[in-house]
Design a protein around this motif. Structure first.
Motif, PDB file in Angstrom:
ATOM      1  N   SER A  14      89.960 -32.668  20.138  1.00 34.02           N
ATOM      2  CA  SER A  14      90.019 -31.217  19.859  1.00 34.02           C
ATOM      3  C   SER A  14      88.741 -30.550  20.352  1.00 34.02           C
ATOM      4  O   SER A  14      88.133 -29.733  19.658  1.00 34.02           O
ATOM      5  CB  SER A  14      90.200 -30.982  18.358  1.00 34.02           C
ATOM      6  OG  SER A  14      89.180 -31.643  17.630  1.00 34.02           O
ATOM      7  N   THR A  17      88.472 -26.568  20.485  1.00 37.15           N
ATOM      8  CA  THR A  17      88.446 -25.970  19.136  1.00 37.15           C
ATOM      9  C   THR A  17      87.133 -26.275  18.430  1.00 37.15           C
ATOM     10  O   THR A  17      86.529 -25.402  17.784  1.00 37.15           O
ATOM     11  CB  THR A  17      89.621 -26.516  18.294  1.00 37.15           C
ATOM     12  OG1 THR A  17      90.847 -26.233  18.960  1.00 37.15           O
ATOM     13  CG2 THR A  17      89.624 -25.882  16.913  1.00 37.15           C
ATOM     14  N   TYR A 304      91.370 -25.872  11.143  1.00 40.80           N
ATOM     15  CA  TYR A 304      91.091 -27.012  12.024  1.00 40.80           C
ATOM     16  C   TYR A 304      91.622 -28.310  11.400  1.00 40.80           C
ATOM     17  O   TYR A 304      92.234 -29.141  12.089  1.00 40.80           O
ATOM     18  CB  TYR A 304      89.589 -27.106  12.267  1.00 40.80           C
ATOM     19  CG  TYR A 304      89.153 -28.375  12.965  1.00 40.80           C
ATOM     20  CD1 TYR A 304      89.414 -28.565  14.323  1.00 40.80           C
ATOM     21  CD2 TYR A 304      88.489 -29.378  12.273  1.00 40.80           C
ATOM     22  CE1 TYR A 304      89.024 -29.733  14.973  1.00 40.80           C
ATOM     23  CE2 TYR A 304      88.091 -30.545  12.903  1.00 40.80           C
ATOM     24  CZ  TYR A 304      88.358 -30.718  14.251  1.00 40.80           C
ATOM     25  OH  TYR A 304      87.975 -31.877  14.884  1.00 40.80           O
ATOM     26  N   GLN A 308      94.741 -31.296  12.349  1.00 37.43           N
ATOM     27  CA  GLN A 308      94.408 -32.720  12.437  1.00 37.43           C
ATOM     28  C   GLN A 308      95.309 -33.591  11.556  1.00 37.43           C
ATOM     29  O   GLN A 308      95.100 -34.803  11.452  1.00 37.43           O
ATOM     30  CB  GLN A 308      92.944 -32.918  12.000  1.00 37.43           C
ATOM     31  CG  GLN A 308      91.917 -32.266  12.906  1.00 37.43           C
ATOM     32  CD  GLN A 308      91.793 -32.985  14.231  1.00 37.43           C
ATOM     33  OE1 GLN A 308      91.656 -34.204  14.289  1.00 37.43           O
ATOM     34  NE2 GLN A 308      91.864 -32.223  15.316  1.00 37.43           N
TER      35      GLN A 308
END
Length: 401
Positions: A14, A17, A304, A308
């Motif tokens: 990621s 991000t 976030y 995940q």
């Protein structure tokens, strides 16, 4: 696979991000640093210009209005002023200054002099605890002694003043600026009236001079047993008010009693109220900045973590315990804020160059804020997501759908 390798894998997966969060969080803390620097500078300026500025605490009373005419102060006026201060309950100091501006002559040049009588409270007004010795005069005249011609004043029954004799008296003379620091007392000791020399004395010495002037006054009784108020009016009353926020209220009370009052920030409509409102506003902005920034960062990191969830479910499938997964994502969290902290420190060093006390203060405040956010995210957000079941983690992931 080692935890550090897994952490790098999580970040790499990621990457955009993760670094977007670093950029945004760093920008937030840069804004906070800038405001904290301005906040400290403003508080420091207020402290220097107002709270620690002796002149800002001073009130000068130079007379009393009577039918729109400014008259001198007398004993009753000084007692009334002190009564107002006592009733206010505020901490204060009061100094009464007497002035003799006519009649006394310098024998060396036959010119008049102006003599001020200062009490022992006067130096405390400026935090300069000098002591004027009795029977010694102080001035900027370049001489070691001064001979004064003191007229003997008589009052007729009709109230007229006559003088047919005089006494000469020699006083030791010291330089006033050797006694006090000119920087803090300059406004008072540098005053001039018609270029006449200024002479300063203790009130005891001032009273002795007045006693010589009126020693032969049969209409006034024994001058040795009378008060200084019986010979001369008060030139000025100085007040030092400990709490600067009470200045305006006391000034209003004194003016209601027709006293002529001036103080350093008389041009401000309401100094204490303005200071109080500005401090409240700055504190409110600072608190809102902390709260809103913290909420934004917590919500951003929560989003976030939600992205995940599939990876967290996969870790569980491969046998990782909830504690192992929490440790992995806590390391990711600490690394993120570690980078933000370093970038913020660099910015703080730039804006706080040579102001290391300010730098330390800002650094401590922001470190506490970061640790609080880390704890909230770790304890509530990471724990919440990791404690979900495998099926729930996979199903809630948009990528799985």
């Amino acid at each position: 696979m080692s935890p550090s390798t897994i952490n790098n894998f999580i970040i790499k997966k990621s990457f955009k991000t993760y670094w977007r969060m670093i950029s945004i969080f760093s920008l937030i803390f840069i804004i906070i640093s800038s405001y904290l620097f301005f906040y400290i500078f403003n508080q420091s300026s207020n402290t220097k210009n107002f709270y620690d500025n002796k002149n800002a605490h001073l009130i000068r009373i130079e007379g009393k209005l009577n039918n729109n005419t400014l008259g001198k102060l007398d004993r009753e006026d000084t007692e009334r002023i002190e009564g107002i201060l006592k009733n206010s309950g505020e901490g204060y100091k009061i100094s009464t200054i007497f002035k003799l501006s006519s009649g006394i002559i310098n024998a060396s040049d036959n010119k008049g002099v102006i003599i001020y009588g200062l009490d022992e409270v006067f130096p405390e007004m400026f935090n300069d605890h000098f002591q004027m010795k009795n029977n010694i005069l102080y001035s900027d005249i370049e001489s070691d002694e001064l001979k004064l011609i003191i007229p003997n004043i008589h009052f007729t029954k009709q109230g007229d003043i006559t003088s047919n004799s005089f006494d000469e008296k020699i006083f030791k003379l010291n330089n006033i600026y050797d006694l006090v620091e000119q920087s803090s007392m300059d406004y008072f000791f540098s005053r001039k009236v018609n270029d006449l020399p200024m002479i300063f004395a203790s009130q005891a010495t001032f009273s002795d001079i007045l006693n010589v002037m009126f020693k032969g006054d049969s209409n006034r009784g024994n001058s040795q047993s009378r008060s200084i108020y019986d010979f001369i009016d008060v030139e000025e009353v100085l007040l030092y008010i400990n709490n600067i926020h009470s200045l305006n209220g006391l000034v209003d009370q004194l003016r209601n009693e027709e006293f002529h009052v001036t103080y350093a920030f008389d041009s401000f409509e309401n100094l204490s109220t303005d200071l109080g409102k500005s401090n409240t506003l700055y504190n409110l902005i600072l608190a809102l900045l902390f709260v809103l920034s913290s909420i934004y960062m917590i919500i951003t990191y929560r989003n976030y973590l939600n992205s995940q969830q599939k990876d967290i479910g996969i870790f569980k499938v491969f046998g990782y315990s909830n504690q192992d997964i929490r440790l992995l994502y806590n390391r990711v969290l600490f690394k993120l804020f570690g980078i933000v902290f370093v970038l913020t420190c660099i910015f703080n060093i730039i804006i706080c160059f040579n102001r290391w006390v300010t730098f330390s203060f800002i650094l401590v405040i922001e470190a506490i804020m970061m640790l609080l956010i880390i704890w909230l995210v770790s304890y509530f957000q990471i724990r919440r997501v990791v404690n979900k079941g495998v099926l729930s983690l996979v199903k809630e992931d948009k990528e799985f759908e």
